[in-house]
Design a protein around this motif. Sequence first.
Motif, PDB file in Angstrom:
ATOM      1  N   ASN A  16     -19.500 -22.297 -33.732  1.00 11.95           N
ATOM      2  CA  ASN A  16     -20.858 -21.894 -33.347  1.00 11.95           C
ATOM      3  C   ASN A  16     -21.617 -23.048 -32.693  1.00 11.95           C
ATOM      4  O   ASN A  16     -22.299 -22.864 -31.684  1.00 11.95           O
ATOM      5  N   ALA A  17     -21.493 -24.234 -33.277  1.00 11.61           N
ATOM      6  CA  ALA A  17     -22.180 -25.401 -32.721  1.00 11.61           C
ATOM      7  C   ALA A  17     -21.646 -25.724 -31.333  1.00 11.61           C
ATOM      8  O   ALA A  17     -22.412 -26.028 -30.409  1.00 11.61           O
ATOM      9  N   SER A  18     -20.342 -25.619 -31.164  1.00 12.06           N
ATOM     10  CA  SER A  18     -19.723 -25.886 -29.875  1.00 12.06           C
ATOM     11  C   SER A  18     -20.201 -24.882 -28.829  1.00 12.06           C
ATOM     12  O   SER A  18     -20.534 -25.247 -27.702  1.00 12.06           O
ATOM     13  N   ARG A  19     -20.246 -23.599 -29.210  1.00  2.77           N
ATOM     14  CA  ARG A  19     -20.706 -22.552 -28.297  1.00  2.77           C
ATOM     15  C   ARG A  19     -22.176 -22.774 -27.929  1.00  2.77           C
ATOM     16  O   ARG A  19     -22.562 -22.681 -26.768  1.00  2.77           O
ATOM     17  N   ASP A  20     -23.009 -23.094 -28.930  1.00  4.53           N
ATOM     18  CA  ASP A  20     -24.430 -23.329 -28.670  1.00  4.53           C
ATOM     19  C   ASP A  20     -24.642 -24.539 -27.768  1.00  4.53           C
ATOM     20  O   ASP A  20     -25.471 -24.510 -26.860  1.00  4.53           O
ATOM     21  N   SER A  22     -22.483 -25.698 -25.607  1.00  4.98           N
ATOM     22  CA  SER A  22     -22.010 -25.300 -24.279  1.00  4.98           C
ATOM     23  C   SER A  22     -23.073 -24.483 -23.545  1.00  4.98           C
ATOM     24  O   SER A  22     -23.339 -24.709 -22.360  1.00  4.98           O
ATOM     25  N   ASN A  23     -23.698 -23.544 -24.253  1.00  5.20           N
ATOM     26  CA  ASN A  23     -24.770 -22.737 -23.646  1.00  5.20           C
ATOM     27  C   ASN A  23     -25.961 -23.608 -23.259  1.00  5.20           C
ATOM     28  O   ASN A  23     -26.571 -23.409 -22.199  1.00  5.20           O
ATOM     29  N   LEU A  24     -26.285 -24.562 -24.098  1.00  7.29           N
ATOM     30  CA  LEU A  24     -27.397 -25.462 -23.808  1.00  7.29           C
ATOM     31  C   LEU A  24     -27.108 -26.291 -22.554  1.00  7.29           C
ATOM     32  O   LEU A  24     -27.967 -26.429 -21.682  1.00  7.29           O
ATOM     33  N   VAL A  25     -25.903 -26.815 -22.462  1.00  4.43           N
ATOM     34  CA  VAL A  25     -25.525 -27.618 -21.297  1.00  4.43           C
ATOM     35  C   VAL A  25     -25.577 -26.762 -20.033  1.00  4.43           C
ATOM     36  O   VAL A  25     -26.106 -27.189 -19.002  1.00  4.43           O
ATOM     37  N   ARG A  26     -25.052 -25.536 -20.093  1.00  2.00           N
ATOM     38  CA  ARG A  26     -25.103 -24.641 -18.921  1.00  2.00           C
ATOM     39  C   ARG A  26     -26.544 -24.362 -18.516  1.00  2.00           C
ATOM     40  O   ARG A  26     -26.885 -24.358 -17.337  1.00  2.00           O
ATOM     41  N   SER A  27     -27.395 -24.117 -19.492  1.00  2.00           N
ATOM     42  CA  SER A  27     -28.810 -23.845 -19.206  1.00  2.00           C
ATOM     43  C   SER A  27     -29.475 -25.049 -18.559  1.00  2.00           C
ATOM     44  O   SER A  27     -30.252 -24.902 -17.608  1.00  2.00           O
ATOM     45  N   GLU A  28     -29.175 -26.228 -19.066  1.00  2.00           N
ATOM     46  CA  GLU A  28     -29.750 -27.446 -18.490  1.00  2.00           C
ATOM     47  C   GLU A  28     -29.271 -27.650 -17.058  1.00  2.00           C
ATOM     48  O   GLU A  28     -30.040 -28.059 -16.191  1.00  2.00           O
ATOM     49  N   ILE A  29     -28.009 -27.360 -16.795  1.00  2.00           N
ATOM     50  CA  ILE A  29     -27.469 -27.497 -15.441  1.00  2.00           C
ATOM     51  C   ILE A  29     -28.149 -26.510 -14.499  1.00  2.00           C
ATOM     52  O   ILE A  29     -28.520 -26.864 -13.371  1.00  2.00           O
ATOM     53  N   GLU A  30     -28.346 -25.290 -14.947  1.00  2.00           N
ATOM     54  CA  GLU A  30     -29.032 -24.289 -14.118  1.00  2.00           C
ATOM     55  C   GLU A  30     -30.470 -24.705 -13.833  1.00  2.00           C
ATOM     56  O   GLU A  30     -30.971 -24.543 -12.719  1.00  2.00           O
ATOM     57  N   LEU A  31     -31.144 -25.251 -14.828  1.00  2.00           N
ATOM     58  CA  LEU A  31     -32.513 -25.727 -14.634  1.00  2.00           C
ATOM     59  C   LEU A  31     -32.535 -26.868 -13.620  1.00  2.00           C
ATOM     60  O   LEU A  31     -33.386 -26.897 -12.725  1.00  2.00           O
ATOM     61  N   ALA A  32     -31.596 -27.791 -13.755  1.00  2.00           N
ATOM     62  CA  ALA A  32     -31.527 -28.916 -12.821  1.00  2.00           C
ATOM     63  C   ALA A  32     -31.272 -28.424 -11.401  1.00  2.00           C
ATOM     64  O   ALA A  32     -31.881 -28.911 -10.443  1.00  2.00           O
ATOM     65  N   LYS A  33     -30.372 -27.434 -11.249  1.00  2.00           N
ATOM     66  CA  LYS A  33     -30.097 -26.875  -9.917  1.00  2.00           C
ATOM     67  C   LYS A  33     -31.348 -26.255  -9.314  1.00  2.00           C
ATOM     68  O   LYS A  33     -31.641 -26.453  -8.134  1.00  2.00           O
TER      69      LYS A  33
END
Length: 132
Positions: A16-20, A22-33
């Motif tokens: 669960n921590a790994s999935r969360d 991963s989702n956080l990192v993806r969200s941050e990347i999308e925000l940065a883009k």
Amino acid sequence: MGQTEDEPTVGQLVANASRDLSNLVRSEIELAKAELKSTAVAAGTGAGLFGGAVFLALLAVILLSIALAYLLTALGLHPALSFLIVAVFYLLIAAALILIGRRQLRKAKGPQRAIETSKESVEALKAIGKGD
């Protein structure tokens, strides 16, 4: 210490921590883009406007140069001599800018401190690697 059915296992918690994460990192990347895209659009617009201003200023310098040459002609000089005077004036300015620029380039040095500290770091790592 028994585990009840409602409590997740360590493996589930890690998953669960790994999935969360991963989702956080993806969200941050999308925000940065998204931020970079809006910044790039603003920078591109600003650069285009600046380029247009430089072009218009260049046209103004050309027209003012012609006007200056005609002013000299109106004062009684031959037109060829008037335009030659304006051209020599610009060549003198260009020569002065070259001399000043050359002096500034001679003053410019590389990142001396960074180079020195990098060399020291490499030497320290070599010493550690050799067991000194």
